[in-house]
Design a protein around this motif. Structure first.
Motif, short mmCIF file in Angstrom:
data_model
loop_
_atom_site.label_atom_id
_atom_site.label_comp_id
_atom_site.label_asym_id
_atom_site.label_seq_id
_atom_site.Cartn_x
_atom_site.Cartn_y
_atom_site.Cartn_z
N SER A 1 7.13 5.43 4.51
CA SER A 1 8.25 5.97 3.75
C SER A 1 7.85 7.06 2.74
O SER A 1 8.71 7.74 2.20
CB SER A 1 9.00 4.86 3.02
OG SER A 1 8.17 4.22 2.07
N VAL A 2 6.55 7.21 2.48
CA VAL A 2 6.11 8.25 1.55
C VAL A 2 5.39 9.39 2.25
O VAL A 2 5.15 10.44 1.64
CB VAL A 2 5.20 7.68 0.43
CG1 VAL A 2 5.85 6.47 -0.22
CG2 VAL A 2 3.82 7.36 0.95
N GLN A 3 5.06 9.21 3.51
CA GLN A 3 4.36 10.25 4.25
C GLN A 3 5.21 11.52 4.30
O GLN A 3 6.39 11.49 4.60
CB GLN A 3 4.03 9.77 5.66
CG GLN A 3 3.06 10.69 6.40
CD GLN A 3 2.13 9.91 7.32
OE1 GLN A 3 2.40 8.77 7.67
NE2 GLN A 3 1.03 10.52 7.70
N GLY A 4 4.57 12.64 3.98
CA GLY A 4 5.27 13.90 3.92
C GLY A 4 5.79 14.23 2.53
O GLY A 4 6.14 15.39 2.26
N ARG A 5 5.86 13.23 1.66
CA ARG A 5 6.32 13.44 0.29
C ARG A 5 5.19 13.27 -0.72
O ARG A 5 5.14 13.98 -1.72
CB ARG A 5 7.44 12.46 -0.06
CG ARG A 5 8.69 12.61 0.79
CD ARG A 5 9.84 11.78 0.22
NE ARG A 5 9.55 10.34 0.28
CZ ARG A 5 9.52 9.53 -0.78
NH1 ARG A 5 9.75 10.02 -2.00
NH2 ARG A 5 9.27 8.24 -0.63
N PHE A 6 4.30 12.32 -0.45
CA PHE A 6 3.18 12.06 -1.35
C PHE A 6 1.89 12.60 -0.76
O PHE A 6 1.70 12.61 0.46
CB PHE A 6 3.00 10.55 -1.56
CG PHE A 6 4.11 9.86 -2.32
CD1 PHE A 6 5.29 10.52 -2.66
CD2 PHE A 6 3.95 8.54 -2.71
CE1 PHE A 6 6.30 9.88 -3.35
CE2 PHE A 6 4.95 7.89 -3.41
CZ PHE A 6 6.12 8.55 -3.73
N LEU B 1 0.83 -1.19 0.00
CA LEU B 1 0.00 0.00 0.00
C LEU B 1 0.87 1.24 0.00
O LEU B 1 1.83 1.33 0.76
CB LEU B 1 -0.92 0.00 1.22
CG LEU B 1 -1.92 1.16 1.33
CD1 LEU B 1 -3.21 0.69 1.97
CD2 LEU B 1 -1.33 2.31 2.15
N VAL B 2 0.51 2.20 -0.84
CA VAL B 2 1.20 3.48 -0.89
C VAL B 2 0.36 4.55 -0.20
O VAL B 2 0.82 5.24 0.71
CB VAL B 2 1.52 3.91 -2.33
CG1 VAL B 2 2.21 5.27 -2.34
CG2 VAL B 2 2.38 2.87 -3.02
N ALA B 3 -0.87 4.69 -0.65
CA ALA B 3 -1.77 5.68 -0.08
C ALA B 3 -3.20 5.36 -0.46
O ALA B 3 -3.46 4.92 -1.58
CB ALA B 3 -1.42 7.09 -0.56
N ILE B 4 -4.13 5.56 0.46
CA ILE B 4 -5.54 5.39 0.18
C ILE B 4 -6.32 6.56 0.76
O ILE B 4 -5.87 7.21 1.72
CB ILE B 4 -6.11 4.07 0.74
CG1 ILE B 4 -5.87 3.96 2.25
CG2 ILE B 4 -5.52 2.87 0.00
CD1 ILE B 4 -6.60 2.80 2.90
N MET C 1 3.31 13.01 -6.14
CA MET C 1 4.53 12.44 -5.60
C MET C 1 5.65 13.46 -5.71
O MET C 1 6.02 13.87 -6.81
CB MET C 1 4.91 11.15 -6.34
CG MET C 1 3.81 10.10 -6.32
SD MET C 1 4.31 8.54 -7.10
CE MET C 1 4.39 9.08 -8.81
N ASN C 2 6.17 13.87 -4.56
CA ASN C 2 7.23 14.86 -4.50
C ASN C 2 8.49 14.27 -3.90
O ASN C 2 8.45 13.26 -3.20
CB ASN C 2 6.78 16.06 -3.67
CG ASN C 2 5.55 16.74 -4.21
OD1 ASN C 2 5.45 17.00 -5.41
ND2 ASN C 2 4.60 17.05 -3.33
N ARG C 3 9.62 14.93 -4.16
CA ARG C 3 10.91 14.49 -3.65
C ARG C 3 11.11 12.99 -3.86
O ARG C 3 11.46 12.25 -2.94
CB ARG C 3 11.04 14.85 -2.16
CG ARG C 3 11.13 16.35 -1.93
CD ARG C 3 11.28 16.66 -0.45
NE ARG C 3 10.03 16.54 0.27
CZ ARG C 3 9.90 15.97 1.46
NH1 ARG C 3 10.96 15.47 2.08
NH2 ARG C 3 8.71 15.92 2.04
#
Length: 119
Positions: A62-67, A47-50, A82-84
């Motif tokens: 690992s993606v929190q704050g970037r995505f 899971l990446v984001a829902i 998706m940033n950084r």
């Protein structure tokens, strides 16, 4: 059946940004979740984001704050900004949509779209 059409993938340099879109052909659930998983060779799909119909969100650590995941209800579309980006973000990203507030068996899936982060 619901079809999910993904777009926005491609090649980007580390530190860059990319925005994924996933449009559902129709909306059939009043309470639902919609978002993104990703998979790399030899690894489990993760899971990446829902995001739920009530705008509750959940991110992989690992993606929190970037995505950032968001939704346009009028278009039945979910976005993943998706940033950084990092090389470790390279994967095939899959859109998902289903009943309830979290992923489960029976969810709909997109075909997958490649995201490559490389210099």
């Amino acid at each position: 059946q619901v079809q999910l059409v993904e777009s926005g993938g491609g090649l980007v340099q580390p530190g860059g940004s990319l925005k994924l879109s996933c449009a559902a052909s129709k909306s059939i659930f009043s309470i639902f979740h919609m978002g993104w998983f990703r998979q790399v060779p030899g690894k489990e799909r993760e899971l990446v984001a829902i995001i739920s119909n009530g705008a509750m969100t959940n991110y992989k650590d690992s993606v929190q704050g970037r995505f950032i995941i968001s939704r346009d209800a009028a278009k039945n579309t979910v976005y993943l900004q998706m940033n950084r980006l990092k090389p470790e973000d390279t994967a095939v990203y899959y859109c998902t949509y289903g009943s309830g507030r979290s992923p489960r068996q029976g969810d709909y899936w997109g075909q997958g779209i490649q995201v490559t982060v490389s210099s």
